[in-house]
Design a protein around this motif. Sequence first.
Motif, mmCIF file in Angstrom:
data_model
loop_
_atom_site.group_PDB
_atom_site.id
_atom_site.type_symbol
_atom_site.label_atom_id
_atom_site.label_comp_id
_atom_site.label_asym_id
_atom_site.label_seq_id
_atom_site.Cartn_x
_atom_site.Cartn_y
_atom_site.Cartn_z
ATOM 1 N N PRO A 1 0.829 -1.321 0.098
ATOM 2 C CA PRO A 1 -0.086 0.042 0.078
ATOM 3 C C PRO A 1 0.855 1.328 0.074
ATOM 4 O O PRO A 1 1.870 1.386 0.638
ATOM 5 N N ASP B 1 -3.378 3.726 4.137
ATOM 6 C CA ASP B 1 -3.608 2.509 3.219
ATOM 7 C C ASP B 1 -2.908 1.148 3.872
ATOM 8 O O ASP B 1 -3.813 0.242 4.364
ATOM 9 N N THR C 1 -5.448 0.807 7.353
ATOM 10 C CA THR C 1 -6.530 0.078 6.893
ATOM 11 C C THR C 1 -6.300 -1.231 6.477
ATOM 12 O O THR C 1 -6.978 -2.096 7.080
ATOM 13 N N HIS C 2 -5.305 -1.587 5.992
ATOM 14 C CA HIS C 2 -4.840 -3.224 5.571
ATOM 15 C C HIS C 2 -4.798 -3.794 6.768
ATOM 16 O O HIS C 2 -5.182 -4.775 7.103
#
Length: 118
Positions: free
Chosen positions: A4, A9, A12-13
């Motif tokens: 990401p 990102d 979130t992952h």
Amino acid sequence: MTTPTTAADRVTHFTSKFEFETDPSDVQADEHDGAAFVLVDTRGDVTWSQARAVGAIHMPTREIETRAAAEIPAGTPVVVYCWNPSRNGETKGALEFAKLGYEYEFESRFPSGEVEVL
């Protein structure tokens, strides 16, 4: 390797992983607190016969589709483990439970609590 691109990102992952994965200490704490779930060992017969987590049921990944509904009520949280992180057995097992519509499917690469060595 795809990574990401932003810090958001990445956050979130890794945050989303907690929706589907657990670890042995959390499983052990849930057992201690009396949480209702089924611990499933997805390994083959040979490794099952050598050692397993106390209280686990043996349901190799290839048998989940045909056995799960008869042995584990729908909607029951399932903790799936395999012991071999290089083979992704726990992920394959969790996928099979997800395909069958189980509301919760969690993964754990190693068993919680006591291990019964045979």
